[in-house]
Design a protein around this motif. Structure first.
Motif, PDB file in Angstrom:
ATOM      1  N   ILE A   1       0.917  -1.118  -0.100  1.00  0.00           N
ATOM      2  CA  ILE A   1       0.033   0.237   0.110  1.00  0.00           C
ATOM      3  C   ILE A   1       0.943   1.302   0.200  1.00  0.00           C
ATOM      4  O   ILE A   1       0.606   2.131  -0.708  1.00  0.00           O
ATOM      5  N   THR A   2       1.821   1.221   0.842  1.00  0.00           N
ATOM      6  CA  THR A   2       2.689   2.273   0.734  1.00  0.00           C
ATOM      7  C   THR A   2       3.419   2.780  -0.507  1.00  0.00           C
ATOM      8  O   THR A   2       3.610   3.923  -0.783  1.00  0.00           O
TER       9      THR A   2
ATOM     10  N   ILE B   1      -4.925  -5.016  -5.317  1.00  0.00           N
ATOM     11  CA  ILE B   1      -3.875  -5.714  -4.145  1.00  0.00           C
ATOM     12  C   ILE B   1      -4.425  -6.873  -3.722  1.00  0.00           C
ATOM     13  O   ILE B   1      -5.406  -6.913  -3.188  1.00  0.00           O
ATOM     14  N   PHE B   2      -3.697  -7.996  -4.022  1.00  0.00           N
ATOM     15  CA  PHE B   2      -4.135  -9.361  -3.568  1.00  0.00           C
ATOM     16  C   PHE B   2      -3.703  -9.745  -2.165  1.00  0.00           C
ATOM     17  O   PHE B   2      -2.329  -9.433  -2.084  1.00  0.00           O
TER      18      PHE B   2
ATOM     19  N   HIS C   1      -8.260   2.246  -2.388  1.00  0.00           N
ATOM     20  CA  HIS C   1      -7.614   1.210  -3.116  1.00  0.00           C
ATOM     21  C   HIS C   1      -8.626  -0.061  -3.117  1.00  0.00           C
ATOM     22  O   HIS C   1      -9.533  -0.090  -2.335  1.00  0.00           O
ATOM     23  N   THR C   2      -8.346  -0.607  -4.263  1.00  0.00           N
ATOM     24  CA  THR C   2      -9.169  -1.989  -4.243  1.00  0.00           C
ATOM     25  C   THR C   2      -8.321  -3.061  -3.846  1.00  0.00           C
ATOM     26  O   THR C   2      -7.148  -3.388  -4.502  1.00  0.00           O
ATOM     27  N   ILE C   3      -8.702  -3.928  -2.920  1.00  0.00           N
ATOM     28  CA  ILE C   3      -7.841  -4.996  -2.427  1.00  0.00           C
ATOM     29  C   ILE C   3      -8.734  -6.123  -2.441  1.00  0.00           C
ATOM     30  O   ILE C   3     -10.114  -6.228  -2.134  1.00  0.00           O
ATOM     31  N   ALA C   4      -8.381  -7.292  -3.064  1.00  0.00           N
ATOM     32  CA  ALA C   4      -8.863  -8.418  -3.443  1.00  0.00           C
ATOM     33  C   ALA C   4      -8.556  -9.435  -2.025  1.00  0.00           C
ATOM     34  O   ALA C   4      -7.269  -9.841  -1.945  1.00  0.00           O
TER      35      ALA C   4
ATOM     36  N   ILE D   1     -12.522  -5.487  -3.111  1.00  0.00           N
ATOM     37  CA  ILE D   1     -13.347  -4.575  -2.393  1.00  0.00           C
ATOM     38  C   ILE D   1     -12.638  -3.292  -2.419  1.00  0.00           C
ATOM     39  O   ILE D   1     -11.463  -3.374  -2.402  1.00  0.00           O
ATOM     40  N   LEU D   2     -13.601  -2.330  -2.766  1.00  0.00           N
ATOM     41  CA  LEU D   2     -13.037  -0.940  -2.808  1.00  0.00           C
ATOM     42  C   LEU D   2     -13.287  -0.406  -1.456  1.00  0.00           C
ATOM     43  O   LEU D   2     -14.280  -0.373  -0.837  1.00  0.00           O
TER      44      LEU D   2
END
Length: 92
Positions: free
Chosen positions: A19-20, A31-32, A47-50, A60-61
Motif C-alpha cells: 500500500i505504501t 492488491i491481492f 484502494h481496491t483490495i482482493a 473490495i473498494l
C-alpha cells in the motif's frame, strides 16, 4: 465490539508495504491478499483490495466507512444455496 485502546490495530507487514509503494507511485491497481485479519486503516482508503475467501479473491473498494473494521468482514466464506423445500404432504 471495539478493541482495547492499548492494542495497536493489526496490519500485515507485506500488505502495508504494498500500500505504501502504491501511495508513493500513485498507482491504483488491485492488491491481492490472504490476510483477512488485517484492520482497515486510513492509508488504505481508495484502494481496491482482493481478499481471499477460501476459494477465490473477492475485490473490495475501501471507503471511509470501513476504517477500523477487519478485511474478512467484507468477504463471505460460505455460499447460501437456499432452503430445501419441505414437502409436508404424504405421497401415496
Amino acid at each position: 465490539m471495539s478493541d482495547s485502546i492499548k492494542k495497536v490495530p493489526f496490519l500485515s507487514a507485506r500488505l502495508f508495504e504494498k500500500i505504501t509503494k502504491m501511495n508513493l507511485s500513485g498507482n491504483k491497481s488491485i492488491i491481492f491478499t490472504w490476510s483477512r485479519s488485517s484492520t482497515v486503516l486510513p492509508v488504505m482508503v481508495g484502494h481496491t483490495i482482493a481478499v481471499y475467501n477460501g476459494r477465490e479473491h473477492i475485490p473490495i473498494l475501501i471507503s471511509n466507512q470501513m476504517i477500523g473494521e477487519k478485511l474478512g468482514e467484507f468477504v463471505q466464506t460460505r455460499t447460501f444455496k437456499g432452503h430445501i423445500k419441505a414437502d409436508k404432504k404424504t405421497k401415496r
